[in-house]
Design an enzyme around this catalytic site. Structure first.
Site, short mmCIF file in Angstrom:
data_model
loop_
_atom_site.label_atom_id
_atom_site.label_comp_id
_atom_site.label_asym_id
_atom_site.label_seq_id
_atom_site.Cartn_x
_atom_site.Cartn_y
_atom_site.Cartn_z
CB VAL A 11 -1.11 -0.02 1.28
CG1 VAL A 11 -1.66 1.43 1.23
CG2 VAL A 11 -1.92 -1.47 1.09
CD GLU A 154 -5.38 -0.49 0.08
OE1 GLU A 154 -5.52 -0.65 -0.95
OE2 GLU A 154 -5.77 -1.41 1.05
CD GLU A 158 -1.16 -7.93 -2.94
OE1 GLU A 158 -0.63 -8.86 -3.51
OE2 GLU A 158 -1.30 -7.95 -1.49
CE LYS A 210 -9.69 -1.94 2.36
NZ LYS A 210 -8.54 -1.93 1.54
CG ASN A 214 -11.62 -5.68 0.99
OD1 ASN A 214 -11.70 -5.14 -0.30
ND2 ASN A 214 -10.48 -5.69 1.45
CG PHE A 255 -14.33 -9.76 -7.35
CD1 PHE A 255 -13.83 -9.16 -8.34
CD2 PHE A 255 -13.92 -10.11 -6.14
CE1 PHE A 255 -12.48 -8.67 -8.22
CE2 PHE A 255 -12.46 -10.00 -6.02
CZ PHE A 255 -11.90 -9.19 -6.82
N GLY A 259 -13.94 -21.13 -8.48
CA GLY A 259 -12.85 -21.87 -8.67
C GLY A 259 -12.28 -22.33 -7.10
CB CYS A 266 -7.37 -7.73 1.62
SG CYS A 266 -5.84 -6.80 1.12
NE ARG A 334 0.91 -10.16 2.15
CZ ARG A 334 0.74 -9.10 2.11
NH1 ARG A 334 0.47 -8.50 3.43
NH2 ARG A 334 0.29 -8.30 1.36
C1 UGA Z 1 -8.67 -6.68 -2.49
C2 UGA Z 1 -9.76 -5.73 -3.10
O1 UGA Z 1 -10.16 -6.42 -4.38
C3 UGA Z 1 -9.01 -4.46 -3.08
O2 UGA Z 1 -10.12 -3.56 -3.63
C4 UGA Z 1 -8.75 -3.61 -1.85
O3 UGA Z 1 -8.12 -2.71 -1.91
C5 UGA Z 1 -7.72 -4.94 -1.38
O4 UGA Z 1 -8.34 -6.15 -1.51
C6 UGA Z 1 -7.33 -4.38 0.03
O5 UGA Z 1 -8.11 -4.56 0.93
O6 UGA Z 1 -5.87 -3.82 0.25
P1 UGA Z 1 -6.50 -8.19 -3.56
O7 UGA Z 1 -6.36 -8.51 -2.16
O8 UGA Z 1 -5.22 -7.49 -4.10
O9 UGA Z 1 -7.64 -6.91 -3.52
O10 UGA Z 1 -7.01 -9.19 -4.45
P2 UGA Z 1 -8.44 -9.35 -5.19
O11 UGA Z 1 -8.05 -8.96 -6.70
O12 UGA Z 1 -9.59 -8.96 -4.50
O13 UGA Z 1 -8.49 -11.19 -5.42
C7 UGA Z 1 -8.51 -11.77 -4.05
C8 UGA Z 1 -8.60 -13.26 -4.26
O14 UGA Z 1 -10.01 -13.40 -4.82
C9 UGA Z 1 -7.69 -13.77 -5.23
O15 UGA Z 1 -7.17 -14.93 -4.83
C10 UGA Z 1 -8.30 -13.91 -6.60
O16 UGA Z 1 -7.88 -15.19 -7.32
C11 UGA Z 1 -9.80 -14.12 -5.76
N1 UGA Z 1 -10.98 -14.03 -6.89
C12 UGA Z 1 -11.10 -13.03 -7.34
C13 UGA Z 1 -11.86 -15.35 -7.17
O17 UGA Z 1 -11.74 -16.35 -6.56
N2 UGA Z 1 -12.87 -15.15 -7.75
C14 UGA Z 1 -13.24 -13.95 -8.56
O18 UGA Z 1 -14.16 -13.83 -9.39
C15 UGA Z 1 -12.32 -12.89 -8.08
#
Ligand code: UGA
Length: 487
Positions: A11, A154, A158, A210, A214, A255, A259, A266, A334
């Site tokens: 971040v 935020e 990632e 926030k 999530n 989202f 899977g 997060c 993580r």
């Molecule tokens: C998440 C949020 O999406 C961000 O908006 C937020 O700012 C961030 O946390 C935070 O709190 O700092 P992030 O942890 O980077 O972001 O990852 P995501 O893109 O949210 O993905 C999370 C997990 O969900 C991944 O393992 C991804 O593969 C999985 N996922 C995502 C699914 O299994 N299915 C989906 O449809 C989408």
């Protein structure tokens, strides 16, 4: 504007580099000497697309420099805005606030009296309630006046964090203390290059804005995974189902990919911490509990699918895992589903050979999980394997030559944990293939007709006669009158 960003993790470093890109003069402050040394050599401590380019370009301009947290006065004394971005998760489904409190203790006394303190880390609600008093006491002890204190959560992902910072969908400020609203005006001008709506709220509203985002994203993913189970049982394809649902603007299609579920620092932490906090306050948290449990279950289902496809126990079998990071575009491990899956396979007596395009992830995985074998390429991970698992949908795996892969493997068997590949193509390449909530190639329906009859007669669908009319118009699954039982 002069800005100090405290904590150069995912971040903080993105915040520092992007604000410097917008023309601010930024000092990034880091407590870990190795991380600081790396940054000063122009190397990034983690992988984030576009960030290395920004850091490399901005350091020579003097707009982005790095300082040690050991010299807090030097790091923050000239800043108009000080942003804290230190970690607040304990990595085990709980909060830890010691780092944030230590950070505030060391920097707040040195801040200028007209500077603004901004917390960008996600904070537990209990700390938000204490924050004004804590900062006030530090200022008083230093013999200095109180400063404005704001939250600025935020919403960056990632792997897409630079984009999300530079082109945000919303910017949220939460007021902890800002009686004259001078702080919020200063901090708004930090973001004057962004065109997103800026929302000013109470601190607790901003924190929940926030957290709520999530929790909702996690709920969508677990919903898709639960739906996928039903689709699988009835022979439907969850991707087609979601694609049709997505036309409804109230739902949206993002989202909802089924899977092996969500990982990272997060979503899993925040779902677990919320469920725990609710429990501690005797509030119901059934939904968040379920979101968490469904997510864990997906990892187990992946292992069961592998077992089913190899038609027997996994003991003595060689399994090639493709992908280790919790999602593509990062080297972050993580709470990565890969580690839980690999551990479960090893516990069953399988030999697990994993490959990920990120060398840092490969090195960390092998250090974290004794017994895991790391391959230097996807080919190497698949060679001689009795089965393979796609864990992270990196482009190099989705574009892989699967006919070639089939020839490398002892038996071409693949479980696709991200629904990233085409079942027909994999079947054509000779694979026994399974994914989540999608029919296997050539499969017409998965549920025998007697099972469908049982569902219709099951007590789950017994209706209160008083509600008959309403229910019939809602779900179309109302049993025939003779099948109804008293509620
Ligand atoms: C998440 C949020 O999406 C961000 O908006 C937020 O700012 C961030 O946390 C935070 O709190 O700092 P992030 O942890 O980077 O972001 O990852 P995501 O893109 O949210 O993905 C999370 C997990 O969900 C991944 O393992 C991804 O593969 C999985 N996922 C995502 C699914 O299994 N299915 C989906 O449809 C989408």
């Amino acid at each position: 504007m002069r800005v100090s960003v405290i904590g150069l993790g995912y971040v903080g470093l993105v915040t520092a580099a992007c604000l410097a890109e917008w023309g601010h003069r930024v000092t990034g402050v880091e407590a870990k000497p190795e991380r600081l040394a790396k940054l000063r050599r122009g190397q990034l401590p983690f992988h984030e697309p576009g960030l290395d380019d920004l850091v490399r370009r901005l350091r020579p301009t003097g707009r982005l420099r790095f300082a040690s947290a050991d010299k807090p006065a030097y790091a923050v004394r000239s800043a108009d805005v000080v942003i804290t971005a230190v970690g607040t998760h304990d990595g085990n489904g709980g909060w830890q606030t010691a780092t944030m409190l230590d950070c505030l203790t060391s920097i707040v006394p040195h801040m200028r009296s007209d500077a603004v303190l901004v917390c960008r880390s996600t904070l537990p609600p209990e700390l938000i309630a204490r924050l004004r008093g804590f900062v006030g006491a530090l200022r008083e002890k230093a013999g200095k006046p109180m400063i404005p204190v704001l939250l600025n959560p935020e919403f960056t992902r990632e792997g897409a964090a630079v984009h999300d910072f530079m082109d945000p969908e919303r910017i949220v400020f939460g007021i902890v203390h800002d009686p004259q609203e001078t702080g919020v005006e200063i901090v708004k001008s930090l973001y004057d290059r962004a065109s997103a709506p800026m929302l000013v709220q109470s601190a607790i509203d901003a924190a929940f804005a926030k957290l709520g985002a999530n929790l909702f994203l996690a709920t969508k993913i677990s919903f898709a995974n639960e739906l996928a189970q039903l689709c699988e049982a009835y022979g439907a394809n969850v991707q087609n189902v979601v694609a049709a649902m997505a036309y409804d603007g109230r739902i949206g299609g993002r989202f909802l990919s089924a899977g092996i579920g969500f990982g990272g620092s997060c979503l899993p932490n925040q779902v677990a911490m919320t469920a725990r906090a609710a429990q501690a306050m005797n509030l119901p948290a059934d939904l968040f509990d379920a979101v968490y449990q469904v997510n864990r279950r997906q990892r187990q289902i992946f292992v069961e699918k592998l077992e089913r496809l190899v038609e027997g126990p996994l003991r003595g079998k060689r399994v090639g895992l493709l992908g280790l990071t919790f999602k593509p575009g990062t080297d972050d491990l993580r709470d990565a589903p890969s580690l839980a899956i690999a551990a479960a396979l090893l516990a069953e007596g399988a030999t697990v050979v994993a490959y990920d395009p990120m060398p840092t992830a490969r090195a960390l995985a092998v250090a974290t999980l004794p017994g895991l074998i790391i391959a230097d390429s996807a080919e190497e991970a698949l060679t001689g394997a009795d089965a393979a698992g796609l864990v992270t949908e990196w482009p190099e795996f989705t574009a892989f030559d699967w006919a070639h892969a089939a020839r490398l493997m002892r038996t071409p068997v693949l479980v696709d944990g991200r629904n990233a590949l085409d079942p027909e193509q994999l079947a054509g390449a000779g694979f026994r293939y399974d994914s989540f909530g999608r029919p296997q190639a050539g499969q017409v329906t998965a549920m025998p007709l007697e099972a469908v009859d049982n569902v219709v007669a099951s007590p789950l669908f017994v209706l209160d006669p008083a509600l008959d009319g309403a229910a019939a118009s809602v779900d179309g699954m109302q049993p025939a009158p003779q099948e109804r039982q008293p509620a």
